[in-house]
Scaffold this motif. Sequence first.
Motif, mmCIF file in Angstrom:
data_model
loop_
_atom_site.group_PDB
_atom_site.id
_atom_site.type_symbol
_atom_site.label_atom_id
_atom_site.label_comp_id
_atom_site.label_asym_id
_atom_site.label_seq_id
_atom_site.Cartn_x
_atom_site.Cartn_y
_atom_site.Cartn_z
ATOM 1 N N ALA A 7 0.856 -1.183 0.000
ATOM 2 C CA ALA A 7 0.000 0.000 0.000
ATOM 3 C C ALA A 7 0.893 1.234 0.000
ATOM 4 O O ALA A 7 1.636 1.460 0.947
ATOM 5 C CB ALA A 7 -0.911 -0.005 1.216
ATOM 6 N N VAL A 30 -0.595 -0.862 -4.610
ATOM 7 C CA VAL A 30 -1.866 -0.147 -4.525
ATOM 8 C C VAL A 30 -1.627 1.312 -4.154
ATOM 9 O O VAL A 30 -0.957 1.616 -3.154
ATOM 10 C CB VAL A 30 -2.790 -0.799 -3.471
ATOM 11 C CG1 VAL A 30 -4.160 -0.130 -3.485
ATOM 12 C CG2 VAL A 30 -2.923 -2.297 -3.706
ATOM 13 N N GLY A 34 -2.525 4.637 -8.985
ATOM 14 C CA GLY A 34 -2.123 3.453 -9.741
ATOM 15 C C GLY A 34 -0.731 3.591 -10.325
ATOM 16 O O GLY A 34 -0.399 2.940 -11.327
ATOM 17 N N VAL A 45 -2.338 -1.004 -9.123
ATOM 18 C CA VAL A 45 -3.784 -0.878 -8.968
ATOM 19 C C VAL A 45 -4.118 0.506 -8.392
ATOM 20 O O VAL A 45 -3.529 0.923 -7.388
ATOM 21 C CB VAL A 45 -4.335 -1.967 -8.024
ATOM 22 C CG1 VAL A 45 -5.837 -1.790 -7.825
ATOM 23 C CG2 VAL A 45 -4.023 -3.354 -8.569
ATOM 24 N N ALA A 47 -6.521 2.451 -6.278
ATOM 25 C CA ALA A 47 -7.561 2.193 -5.284
ATOM 26 C C ALA A 47 -7.300 3.043 -4.059
ATOM 27 O O ALA A 47 -6.160 3.459 -3.787
ATOM 28 C CB ALA A 47 -7.589 0.706 -4.898
ATOM 29 N N LEU A 55 -9.507 -3.145 -0.457
ATOM 30 C CA LEU A 55 -8.160 -3.566 -0.091
ATOM 31 C C LEU A 55 -8.143 -5.042 0.303
ATOM 32 O O LEU A 55 -7.199 -5.767 -0.038
ATOM 33 C CB LEU A 55 -7.630 -2.701 1.055
ATOM 34 C CG LEU A 55 -6.171 -2.923 1.458
ATOM 35 C CD1 LEU A 55 -5.233 -2.618 0.299
ATOM 36 C CD2 LEU A 55 -5.808 -2.060 2.670
ATOM 37 N N LEU A 58 -8.098 -7.172 -2.778
ATOM 38 C CA LEU A 58 -6.792 -7.158 -3.425
ATOM 39 C C LEU A 58 -5.754 -7.971 -2.644
ATOM 40 O O LEU A 58 -4.817 -8.516 -3.222
ATOM 41 C CB LEU A 58 -6.296 -5.722 -3.576
ATOM 42 C CG LEU A 58 -7.058 -4.840 -4.563
ATOM 43 C CD1 LEU A 58 -6.654 -3.377 -4.394
ATOM 44 C CD2 LEU A 58 -6.794 -5.301 -5.999
#
Length: 314
Positions: A7, A30, A34, A45, A47, A55, A58
Motif C-alpha cells: 500500500a 496499490v 495506480g 492498482v 484504489a 483492499l 486485493l
Amino acid sequence: MAKHVIAGAGQVGSQVARLLAGQGREVVLVSRSGSGPDLPGIRRVAADVSDRERLTALTGGAAVLYNCVNPRYHEWARDWPPLAASLLETAETTGAGYVILGNLYVYAAPDKPMREDDPLDPPSAKGAIRVKVWQDALAAHEAGRVRVTEVRGSDYFGPGCLDQSHLGERFVPRLLAGRTVRFAGDPAQPHSWTYVPDVARTLVAAGEGDRAWGRAWHVPTTGPMTVREVAARLCALAGVPDPGVKAMPHVMLRAAALFSPMLGELEELRYQFVRPFVLDSEESQAVLGVAPTPMDEALAATLAWWRDRLAAAA
C-alpha cells in the motif's frame, strides 16, 4: 510464488515493489493513482487504501501486506486513522503478515542514540499519531488476531527522494550547481541518514519468517554525519567544489511556513535538527541480517540518479 501487497507507491513503496519483483514474487502495488514501477511481476492498482473491502479483495491470498502509505504532512490527523484501520483490518481478515513503515517520531527528543526499546513518548502531534497506529496494531498482534511488525528509519535519502527529503531536491541539485544549501536546522549537528534501498530491504526481511513479528525494528543505518559533512562528501564524489551549507534563520522558516503547509508542519519537528539525532540499528542488523549500504556507495548512487534526472530535464 508468494503474493505480496504494498500500500503506497511513493519513494519507499516503489523500492519495495522493485525488490520483491526482482526476487520473482507476485507484487500488487496499490495507490490512489495506480502509479509505480512498470516492471514484470508488478500489478499496479488504483484504489483508495482506506476502502477496506477493496483492499481486502486485493490482499486475499497474500503472504504479506506492507503499509508504505504517506499522507500529506498537514493532513495526517485526518487521513491516518481511516488508513491505519483499513490496513489493520485487512491484515486480520486475510491472514497476511502486516509490516508497517514507521519512523522515529514516536520517541522523545533524544539525549542518546535511539533504540527500539526506548519509551514511546513523542513531543509532537505527528509522533502521537504514529504511536497510535503502532499500538493499535501491536494490541491486535498480542490478541492473536494478526502478525505485525514495524520498521523505523531516520530521514531518508537516495534515488527517488525529492521534496520530502532533506537531502533531496533542495540539496543535491543546489550543490551540483555550486549554490549554497540553506538548511532548516543546525547543519553542524550529528544526524542519522537512512538510505531508501536499505529501508526496502529491511521491510522485506521483516516480513520473512517468524523472527520479526510482535515488535519494532530500526533500519540498518550508517554512523551519523552532519549535513555539512554529507554535502562535503557528496561534492568530493561529484568532483565539484563544495559551496557549503548554512542554517536557515528560524524566523525565516516560520515566515515561509505561513505560505506553505508543508513547511508549517516542520516546526514541531525542529527538535530533530537542532540537537544530535542518532539511530542505533545494531540489533536489527544482527537479527534481520541486513547491513547498511556504505555511505560513499549510497551517495554515489544518489548522485548518479540526480545527474540522470537533471540531464533528462535539460
